[in-house]
Design a protein around this motif. Sequence first.
Motif, PDB file in Angstrom:
ATOM      1  N   HIS A 140       0.592  -1.113  -0.156  1.00  0.00           N
ATOM      2  CA  HIS A 140       0.055  -0.091  -0.047  1.00  0.00           C
ATOM      3  C   HIS A 140       0.771   1.373  -0.010  1.00  0.00           C
ATOM      4  O   HIS A 140       0.380   2.425  -0.456  1.00  0.00           O
ATOM      5  CB  HIS A 140      -1.050   0.138   1.315  1.00  0.00           C
ATOM      6  N   GLN A 141       2.096   1.182   0.649  1.00  0.00           N
ATOM      7  CA  GLN A 141       2.914   2.568   0.331  1.00  0.00           C
ATOM      8  C   GLN A 141       3.275   2.982  -0.723  1.00  0.00           C
ATOM      9  O   GLN A 141       3.824   4.050  -0.989  1.00  0.00           O
ATOM     10  CB  GLN A 141       4.208   2.293   1.573  1.00  0.00           C
ATOM     11  N   LEU A 142       3.118   1.988  -1.775  1.00  0.00           N
ATOM     12  CA  LEU A 142       3.560   2.352  -3.300  1.00  0.00           C
ATOM     13  C   LEU A 142       2.319   3.094  -3.836  1.00  0.00           C
ATOM     14  O   LEU A 142       2.526   3.883  -4.800  1.00  0.00           O
ATOM     15  CB  LEU A 142       3.945   1.128  -4.016  1.00  0.00           C
ATOM     16  N   GLY A 143       1.368   2.849  -3.439  1.00  0.00           N
ATOM     17  CA  GLY A 143       0.254   3.760  -3.794  1.00  0.00           C
ATOM     18  C   GLY A 143      -0.157   3.524  -5.252  1.00  0.00           C
ATOM     19  O   GLY A 143      -0.541   3.988  -5.925  1.00  0.00           O
ATOM     20  N   VAL A 144      -0.096   2.118  -5.802  1.00  0.00           N
ATOM     21  CA  VAL A 144      -0.568   1.803  -7.132  1.00  0.00           C
ATOM     22  C   VAL A 144      -1.589   0.794  -7.090  1.00  0.00           C
ATOM     23  O   VAL A 144      -1.356  -0.061  -6.262  1.00  0.00           O
ATOM     24  CB  VAL A 144       0.592   1.532  -7.957  1.00  0.00           C
ATOM     25  N   LYS A 145      -2.210   0.616  -8.331  1.00  0.00           N
ATOM     26  CA  LYS A 145      -3.144  -0.302  -8.441  1.00  0.00           C
ATOM     27  C   LYS A 145      -2.640  -1.412  -9.578  1.00  0.00           C
ATOM     28  O   LYS A 145      -1.727  -1.060  -9.996  1.00  0.00           O
ATOM     29  CB  LYS A 145      -4.603   0.167  -9.088  1.00  0.00           C
ATOM     30  N   LYS A 146      -3.055  -2.655  -9.513  1.00  0.00           N
ATOM     31  CA  LYS A 146      -2.538  -3.590 -10.251  1.00  0.00           C
ATOM     32  C   LYS A 146      -2.599  -3.298 -11.723  1.00  0.00           C
ATOM     33  O   LYS A 146      -1.600  -3.668 -12.289  1.00  0.00           O
ATOM     34  CB  LYS A 146      -3.131  -4.938  -9.788  1.00  0.00           C
ATOM     35  N   GLU A 147      -3.518  -2.784 -12.015  1.00  0.00           N
ATOM     36  CA  GLU A 147      -3.612  -2.069 -13.473  1.00  0.00           C
ATOM     37  C   GLU A 147      -2.606  -1.017 -13.751  1.00  0.00           C
ATOM     38  O   GLU A 147      -2.400  -0.890 -15.016  1.00  0.00           O
ATOM     39  CB  GLU A 147      -4.827  -1.619 -13.690  1.00  0.00           C
ATOM     40  N   GLN A 148      -2.064  -0.292 -12.756  1.00  0.00           N
ATOM     41  CA  GLN A 148      -0.957   0.641 -13.143  1.00  0.00           C
ATOM     42  C   GLN A 148       0.516  -0.056 -13.125  1.00  0.00           C
ATOM     43  O   GLN A 148       1.483   0.694 -13.504  1.00  0.00           O
ATOM     44  CB  GLN A 148      -0.986   1.410 -12.023  1.00  0.00           C
ATOM     45  N   VAL A 149       0.625  -1.488 -12.662  1.00  0.00           N
ATOM     46  CA  VAL A 149       1.661  -2.164 -12.889  1.00  0.00           C
ATOM     47  C   VAL A 149       1.998  -2.692 -14.184  1.00  0.00           C
ATOM     48  O   VAL A 149       1.073  -3.663 -14.498  1.00  0.00           O
ATOM     49  CB  VAL A 149       1.893  -3.155 -11.647  1.00  0.00           C
ATOM     50  N   THR A 150       3.219  -2.380 -15.031  1.00  0.00           N
ATOM     51  CA  THR A 150       3.145  -2.920 -16.258  1.00  0.00           C
ATOM     52  C   THR A 150       4.283  -3.968 -16.191  1.00  0.00           C
ATOM     53  O   THR A 150       5.524  -3.614 -15.558  1.00  0.00           O
ATOM     54  CB  THR A 150       3.844  -1.815 -17.234  1.00  0.00           C
ATOM     55  N   VAL A 151       4.412  -5.008 -16.746  1.00  0.00           N
ATOM     56  CA  VAL A 151       5.411  -6.086 -16.906  1.00  0.00           C
ATOM     57  C   VAL A 151       5.645  -6.421 -18.126  1.00  0.00           C
ATOM     58  O   VAL A 151       4.881  -6.759 -18.911  1.00  0.00           O
ATOM     59  CB  VAL A 151       5.094  -7.493 -16.153  1.00  0.00           C
ATOM     60  N   PHE A 152       7.071  -6.499 -18.749  1.00  0.00           N
ATOM     61  CA  PHE A 152       7.555  -6.378 -20.044  1.00  0.00           C
ATOM     62  C   PHE A 152       8.638  -7.590 -19.826  1.00  0.00           C
ATOM     63  O   PHE A 152       9.317  -8.014 -18.716  1.00  0.00           O
ATOM     64  CB  PHE A 152       8.282  -5.342 -20.359  1.00  0.00           C
ATOM     65  N   TYR A 153       8.742  -8.669 -20.927  1.00  0.00           N
ATOM     66  CA  TYR A 153       9.765  -9.677 -21.081  1.00  0.00           C
ATOM     67  C   TYR A 153      10.519  -9.370 -22.045  1.00  0.00           C
ATOM     68  O   TYR A 153      10.064  -9.846 -23.254  1.00  0.00           O
ATOM     69  CB  TYR A 153       9.207 -10.948 -20.926  1.00  0.00           C
ATOM     70  N   PRO A 154      11.443  -8.633 -22.045  1.00  0.00           N
ATOM     71  CA  PRO A 154      12.487  -8.309 -23.589  1.00  0.00           C
ATOM     72  C   PRO A 154      12.950  -9.557 -23.857  1.00  0.00           C
ATOM     73  O   PRO A 154      13.303 -10.281 -23.279  1.00  0.00           O
ATOM     74  CB  PRO A 154      13.207  -7.225 -22.936  1.00  0.00           C
ATOM     75  N   ALA A 155      12.782  -9.493 -25.478  1.00  0.00           N
ATOM     76  CA  ALA A 155      13.744 -10.620 -26.130  1.00  0.00           C
ATOM     77  C   ALA A 155      15.137 -10.573 -25.493  1.00  0.00           C
ATOM     78  O   ALA A 155      15.841  -9.650 -25.447  1.00  0.00           O
ATOM     79  CB  ALA A 155      13.597 -10.280 -27.528  1.00  0.00           C
ATOM     80  N   ASN A 156      15.527 -11.826 -25.435  1.00  0.00           N
ATOM     81  CA  ASN A 156      17.030 -11.966 -25.434  1.00  0.00           C
ATOM     82  C   ASN A 156      17.630 -12.512 -26.365  1.00  0.00           C
ATOM     83  O   ASN A 156      17.516 -13.574 -27.115  1.00  0.00           O
ATOM     84  CB  ASN A 156      17.221 -13.275 -24.191  1.00  0.00           C
ATOM     85  N   LEU A 157      18.750 -11.527 -26.772  1.00  0.00           N
ATOM     86  CA  LEU A 157      19.378 -11.846 -28.055  1.00  0.00           C
ATOM     87  C   LEU A 157      20.436 -12.764 -28.004  1.00  0.00           C
ATOM     88  O   LEU A 157      20.755 -13.616 -28.921  1.00  0.00           O
ATOM     89  CB  LEU A 157      20.093 -10.518 -28.561  1.00  0.00           C
ATOM     90  N   MET A 158      20.934 -13.229 -26.716  1.00  0.00           N
ATOM     91  CA  MET A 158      22.145 -14.278 -26.411  1.00  0.00           C
ATOM     92  C   MET A 158      21.178 -15.459 -26.036  1.00  0.00           C
ATOM     93  O   MET A 158      20.495 -15.463 -25.022  1.00  0.00           O
ATOM     94  CB  MET A 158      23.076 -13.948 -25.527  1.00  0.00           C
ATOM     95  N   GLN A 159      21.096 -16.618 -26.523  1.00  0.00           N
ATOM     96  CA  GLN A 159      20.635 -17.925 -26.166  1.00  0.00           C
ATOM     97  C   GLN A 159      21.385 -18.576 -25.097  1.00  0.00           C
ATOM     98  O   GLN A 159      20.816 -19.502 -24.369  1.00  0.00           O
ATOM     99  CB  GLN A 159      19.884 -18.572 -27.335  1.00  0.00           C
ATOM    100  N   GLU A 160      22.742 -18.594 -25.270  1.00  0.00           N
ATOM    101  CA  GLU A 160      23.569 -19.419 -24.493  1.00  0.00           C
ATOM    102  C   GLU A 160      23.292 -18.985 -22.834  1.00  0.00           C
ATOM    103  O   GLU A 160      23.468 -17.909 -22.652  1.00  0.00           O
ATOM    104  CB  GLU A 160      24.927 -19.088 -24.740  1.00  0.00           C
ATOM    105  N   GLY A 161      23.083 -20.090 -21.931  1.00  0.00           N
ATOM    106  CA  GLY A 161      23.087 -19.698 -20.852  1.00  0.00           C
ATOM    107  C   GLY A 161      21.355 -19.134 -20.569  1.00  0.00           C
ATOM    108  O   GLY A 161      21.151 -18.746 -19.167  1.00  0.00           O
ATOM    109  N   LEU A 162      20.602 -19.063 -21.327  1.00  0.00           N
ATOM    110  CA  LEU A 162      19.407 -18.268 -21.028  1.00  0.00           C
ATOM    111  C   LEU A 162      18.713 -19.257 -19.900  1.00  0.00           C
ATOM    112  O   LEU A 162      18.469 -20.739 -20.260  1.00  0.00           O
ATOM    113  CB  LEU A 162      18.634 -18.334 -22.430  1.00  0.00           C
TER     114      LEU A 162
END
Length: 125
Positions: free
Chosen positions: A32-54
């Motif tokens: 609650h101290q952050l003062g944000v709603k779940k709809e205001q939280v954005t989650v991204f999963y950027p593409a990983n250009l290097m596959q080794e060790g992924l």
Amino acid sequence: MPVIKVYGIPASAAEHLPRLTTSIQHMVASVHQLGVKKEQVTVFYPANLMQEGLGEELVAEFVGTFKKRERTRKLLDFVAKQVRMELTLFANQHVPHCTFAEVIIPVFDRERGGYNSLERDPAAY
């Protein structure tokens, strides 16, 4: 508003990302101290250009937290730990070769940087 970018997710775990996204959004909104709603939280999963060790390491960058008095280092450390726990639970189930999870939360000081946003009402279009 908070933006969480998670790096290191292998393609084999992609089908499970909607559940991880929802878990992270709910967890962040529950602080609650952050003062944000779940709809205001954005989650991204950027593409990983290097596959080794992924998938061996999952690293999340939690950005967009403006510097405010109530957002203490202790609070941000707590949030980082909670997000890391979500990543760890995800990894235990879907990325079994993951050996490391980390969350980084840089704080944005509006007095030292720029910021601009626009929120549109989808019903207006």
